[in-house]
Design a protein around this motif. Structure first.
Motif, short mmCIF file in Angstrom:
data_model
loop_
_atom_site.label_atom_id
_atom_site.label_comp_id
_atom_site.label_asym_id
_atom_site.label_seq_id
_atom_site.Cartn_x
_atom_site.Cartn_y
_atom_site.Cartn_z
N LYS A 123 0.84 -1.21 0.00
CA LYS A 123 0.00 0.00 0.00
C LYS A 123 0.88 1.26 0.00
N GLN B 118 -1.04 4.32 -1.99
CA GLN B 118 -2.49 4.21 -2.04
C GLN B 118 -3.11 4.80 -0.77
N GLU C 161 -5.12 -0.76 10.04
CA GLU C 161 -4.61 -1.35 8.80
C GLU C 161 -4.44 -2.86 8.96
N ARG D 183 -12.19 -4.99 0.44
CA ARG D 183 -10.96 -4.26 0.10
C ARG D 183 -10.95 -3.84 -1.35
#
Lengths: 205, 317, 556
Positions: free
Chosen positions: A77, A82, A158, C80
């Motif tokens: 990520k 992102q 996360e 996701r």
């Protein structure tokens, strides 16, 4: 701490792979997640190892031969820049925040135990992480970054988001998983479709 | 890659679908059959008596057919719906069992009255259960939503109708006397069956009206089963009051249309399943969630009884 | 080619949202051709307006920075993956209570946030349109509730809302086009609690169909609503107004980021500058409509500043980017004895609006609350960021997933001048200054959500839940470019027409003078329906190019 007993031991959401509960777009996405775990591209080897050690404490998986990978998806990520679509004004930019955190826990580990985070045993690792959560971790790397905010709103969020996006976690908690074109018929409590996890009571019986 | 798994294709839902299809095929066969020649003026008195007896047997057969059709519909429908309810109450096995019993004992033979009586009784008790489920057991109490999604109040009544039709047929045979008008429990058979049919049609219509309202009448064809059957019921009731060739002919046409509609309805519902997500490929969900495939032919069953009554009425004039 | 990489709506055709790989013909306009309306944004406001204006015969080009999806083939059953539907370009969030952005309040695809909204379509309480005069807080709307009632009905018809036969609160409304869905187990928990507490409840009016509608399939209760509906049951703007717009001759440009509204020396809008397919272009237009929602619309007006309009367009009052509101989204969660399995069905199938219609309370405004059904990622993230639980304890708590039930509010916040949108130093992938959002609760907001937490705790307990815990978050955006009665304290008039520039309009949630205690999407669609009617009426009177008598407009 007693051992964790997953409530649906016989249930595997992947068993529905070829049923009407899964369609091609979903199979593509989940196959990619299962088979193409990202390689290290953003962090350096030490950061990479430290992040693995952190994730291993946030979501321990002693029961799994193949733990659900978490750190690689964080690296991915960050490598792809992102964004979630926003950042708190008081927080550094995403890439910077993660590096500060990994440096910060090393500094705290050195200050407390005289060695880097990865070289700590599980209990000590937990103590360092709890210190971060309580804004008590030592070290200059943190700067003005709020330790608790990063820990709960970025790191933990996360890690949980990645773990619970994995089919193994879906099976673990009895989630029905992908459901298109076939959804569900029985919406009443304690009632299930044949393509859902058996009720806990059925398992006991 | 994860190992693909293949679920067994054999499930009660599939059996329900198969039963519905079988019902359709049988219904189509019946439709192809012709009633006996109509009584004509100038027939010799002896011939008229013989013809009358034939008409009695014909009505009994029609009632048996009606009962069979209804039992088939109830068997498939209740099996599917109660499977949807996962047979959480053992009594839920009673409905398909009684329907099956009534089916098995549909023809001539011993014990058939017991079987039909049991079916009717099960239907009556079932109605009580369904009312209890909708009114008392739902978290939300009696609301439109419990009517829509709770146990359907009218469905068990179809089993009552099936049992009654079988009982009537049996009784008709028992009471058959040479040269006397057909009777059931002492009452003239034709008007009795006609009125019973009219009531059955109205009740079935009420059930359909509720469910098609739930479906927002999204397809204009959904109005047909809430308009045609009650019209047929009224026409049938009129024949009891004034059995003229005109009223009988009108009622016959409306009942024939209702018979056809019941079969076509299964086709419409099959198309409805196709319009749902995944269509027939997603049958394991849509046979249960889509429009009920075996339900519409119950109209055919009820209407068949009415047609038999009309035949008898015509011959007795 | 993925929908996110290359524009799909080009060369005279656009994706057919009802058919895999399908296309529908689309009228295309040349950049140099001066169209009647250039609309920035294709969500509840812009998409609706595009359809209505095209149907009225105007030439329309609608821009959206997001992709043009075909839900049946582009949407996976995966949280996701489907975050692609959220606004993920950088924004900065500050103030006393920085709000999270993206998943819970802004979308990025053709159809806007309605592609991932949770389909709760509630009407405002009539008094809210006169909040200041009747209830003593906030501001009055320049539109009356009776007029809005008619537009609500129009919006509900267009989106084929599935709703209850009778709704317990507010003045009578007509029959919803489709019947309410079966209330799932999660909703039944609310029902049980409401009955125990003696308050009314209702099956939530939802923008997902309970029976077929044309080529759209009825809901299959897969529960991924917030991740985009691959069934096409959800009556988003993408599958309702956008096909209508295309059919009526509007052009929809996907992956087209509008960076600036251009104005001429006379101070009138002349068109938009937009980035698509690798380069910046310019579309000329007689009218420009900003419909990018409460962050992007003010951002666009601010980014379009010129020497003549140094503080941004339509900002002579200084209210562009002010009075931004959110809904407080506080929730109580608990563990039930039964297996609820809230992943089945739309997330909020039962609603209680009791505190929207009850005025005996210690705060202004109101809140609705609904049953909940978050999917694992959503739930886990909300759980950890609110409780801070990690380690084996986290896995243990998450293993209760199938037994959880929750109640969550949509709580009104007060319009405050200090809450809003300004430009940050940072720039986005297009090189444009990003939005800096500022938000902080006021005392009234706090009293409201504390009241709600107390009430929902009692109710969830009464419904049989144990081990309760609370979470906080926010949802939705309202305000940012408020409409009003006077040019000196608002950005637009009742028609969404900016006071400063006659041919610049706003048509989205940023117009809201107050937030109301219900999800905003239905009101945005209803407003857009109304604005469309007003534009047609003004055009009929020849007042589209130049505003009519200012006093007349005021009286209207």
């Amino acid at each position: 701490m007693s051992r964790f007993q997953p409530p649906y031991p016989g249930y595997d959401v992947l068993a529905k792979w070829d049923t009407p509960s899964w369609n091609d777009p979903t199979r593509r996405v989940v196959a990619e997640r299962l088979t193409r775990v990202p390689e290290r591209r953003f962090f350096d080897p030490h950061e990479w190892a430290t992040l693995h050690a952190v994730c291993d404490r946030l979501i321990p998986q002693p029961d799994r031969l193949e733990p659900v990978p978490i750190a690689p998806f964080i690296d991915d990520k960050l490598h792809r820049h992102q964004s979630d679509g926003w950042r708190e004004e008081s927080m550094p930019r995403m890439e910077d925040a993660w590096r500060r955190f990994l440096k910060g826990i090393d500094e705290a580990a050195q200050a407390r135990y005289g060695r880097p985070f990865v070289d700590l045993g599980p209990e000590w690792r937990d103590l360092v992480l709890r210190a971060v959560q309580k804004r008590e971790a030592e070290g200059g790397a943190w700067g003005d970054m709020d330790q608790k905010t990063f820990f709960e709103k970025s790191l933990l969020r996360e890690a949980a988001g990645i773990y619970y996006a994995h089919p193994a976690a879906w099976s673990e908690i009895g989630f029905g998983g992908p459901a298109s074109p076939r959804g569900y018929v029985r919406l009443v409590a304690d009632r299930r479709d044949p393509w859902e996890a058996p009720l806990e009571r059925e398992d006991e019986a | 890659m994860p190992e693909p798994s293949r679920r067994s294709l054999l499930s009660p839902a599939l059996w329900g679908g198969a039963a519905a299809a079988a019902g359709l095929a049988l219904g189509a066969l019946w439709m192809a059959r012709r009633p006996p020649r109509r009584a004509r003026e100038g027939m010799a008195p002896a011939a008229r008596t013989a013809h009358g007896a034939a008409m009695e047997r014909h009505l009994a057969r029609r009632l048996d057919e009606a009962g069979t059709m209804l039992s088939l519909s109830v068997l498939a429908d209740s099996a599917m719906e109660h499977y949807r309810g996962r047979f959480h109450d053992p009594f839920m096995y009673a409905a398909p069992a009684a329907a099956a019993l009534s089916l098995a004992r549909g023809g001539p033979g011993s014990g058939r009255r017991t079987a039909h009586g049991a079916a009717a009784l099960t239907g009556a008790v079932g109605t009580g259960f369904h009312v209890y489920n909708v009114v008392a057991r739902r978290e939300s109490g009696l609301t439109w939503n419990s009517l829509f999604y709770g146990a359907p109040l009218g469905a068990p009544a179809a089993l009552v109708l099936a049992g009654m039709a079988g009982l009537a047929a049996a009784q008709l045979r028992v009471e058959a006397r040479e040269g006397e008008p057909a009777s059931i429990a002492g009452a003239p058979a034709a008007p009795l069956v006609a009125l019973g049919t009219a009531l059955g049609l109205l009740g079935t219509t009420a059930e359909v009206a509720l469910l098609h309202f739930r479906g927002a009448f999204q397809d204009p064809w959904m109005y047909v089963p809430v308009t045609l059957p009650p019209t047929a019921a009224l026409a049938l009731a009129l024949t009891v009051l004034r059995p003229t060739p005109a009223t009988i002919a009108a009622a016959r046409r409306l009942l024939q249309a209702t018979t056809a509609m019941g079969l076509a309805g299964a086709g419409f519902h099959a198309y409805g399943i196709h319009r749902n997500m995944g269509g027939w490929a997603n049958w394991s969900q849509m046979l249960l969630q889509g429009p009920p495939l075996p339900a519409p032919p119950s109209f055919t069953g009820v209407a068949l009884a009415g047609l038999g009554a009309l035949d008898l009425m015509e011959s007795e004039r | 080619m993925s929908a996110e990489d290359t524009p799909r709506a080009v060369h005279g055709r656009a994706p057919d949202v009802f058919r895999r790989g399908g296309w529908v013909p689309m009228r295309c306009f040349d950049d140099e051709e001066e169209v009647d309306f250039a609309i920035v944004g294709t969500g509840a406001g812009g998409g609706t307006l595009a359809a209505r204006l095209a149907e009225a015969g105007f030439s329309v080009v609608a821009f959206d920075v997001g992709a043009f999806y075909r839900p049946l083939e582009d949407f996976a059953s995966d949280e996701r993956e489907q975050s692609k539907l959220y606004w993920r370009d950088e924004r900065v969030s500050g103030g006393e209570h920085p709000i999270s952005l993206g998943s819970n309040n802004s979308g990025q695809s053709v159809g806007g946030s309605t592609v991932h909204f949770q389909m709760v379509t509630l009407r405002f309480r009539p008094e809210w349109f006169k909040a200041r005069t009747k209830l003593g807080y906030g501001r009055d709307w320049p539109v009356g509730w009776r007029e809005m009632w008619g537009y609500y009905a129009k919006a509900e018809a267009a989106m084929a809302i599935s709703g209850p036969i009778s709704y317990p609160w507010g003045p009578p409304r007509g029959r919803y086009p489709y019947r309410a869905h079966e209330v799932n187990a999660a909703g039944q928990v609310l029902v049980r609690g409401a009955r125990a507490m003696g308050v009314a409840w209702a099956p939530t009016p939802l923008a997902t169909i309970s029976a077929p509608r044309g080529l759209a399939h009825p809901c299959v209760y897969r529960g991924f609503c917030k991740s985009g509906c691959s069934t096409n049951a959800k009556q988003s703007v993408l599958v309702t107004y956008i096909p209508r717009a295309l059919k009526a001759g509007a052009e929809v440009r996907d992956l087209a980021m509008v960076g600036q509204i251009e104005t001429d020396d006379a101070g009138r809008a002349t068109g938009v500058v937009y980035y698509r397919d690798g380069r910046w272009r310019r579309q000329r237009a007689r009218n420009v409509v900003a419909a990018g929602y409460s962050i992007e619309t003010p951002r666009l007006l601010l980014n379009s500043a010129t020497a003549r309009f140094p503080d941004g367009l339509a900002n002579s009052s200084g209210t562009v980017g002010t009075h931004l509101m959110v809904h407080s989204n506080h929730a109580v969660w608990g563990e039930m004895d039964e297996e609820i399995r809230w992943y089945k069905g739309p997330p909020s199938m039962a609603v209680c609006e009791h505190w929207n219609y009850e005025d005996q309370k210690d705060f202004h405004g109101g809140y609705a609350f609904m049953s909940q059904g978050p999917l694992p990622v959503d739930y886990a993230q909300s759980f950890v960021s609110n409780t801070g639980v990690w380690g084996m304890e986290l896995r243990r708590r998450m293993a209760n997933y199938n037994r959880m039930a929750g109640l969550k509010i949509v709580g009104e916040t007060m319009p405050q001048e200090k809450n809003g949108v300004t430009l940050a130093e940072e720039r986005d992938r297009f090189g444009l200054p990003v939005a800096r959002v500022t938000f902080g609760y006021c005392d009234n907001d706090r009293r409201l959500y504390e009241h709600s937490l107390r009430f929902m705790r009692r109710m969830l307990k009464a419904a049989g839940a144990g081990d309760l815990f609370e979470t906080e978050s926010t949802a939705h955006l309202m305000g940012g470019c408020p409409m009003g009665f006077k040019p000196d304290d608002s950005v637009t008039d009742a028609d969404g027409r900016t006071w400063d520039i006659d041919n610049l309009w706003i048509c989205d949630g940023s117009l809201f003078p107050t937030a109301g205690g219900v999800n905003p999407s239905l009101t945005i669609v209803a407003m857009a329906e109304r604005i469309a009617d007003r534009i047609v009426a003004l055009a009929g009177r020849g007042e589209l190019e130049r505003r009519g008598r200012r006093l007349g407009a005021l009286a209207g």
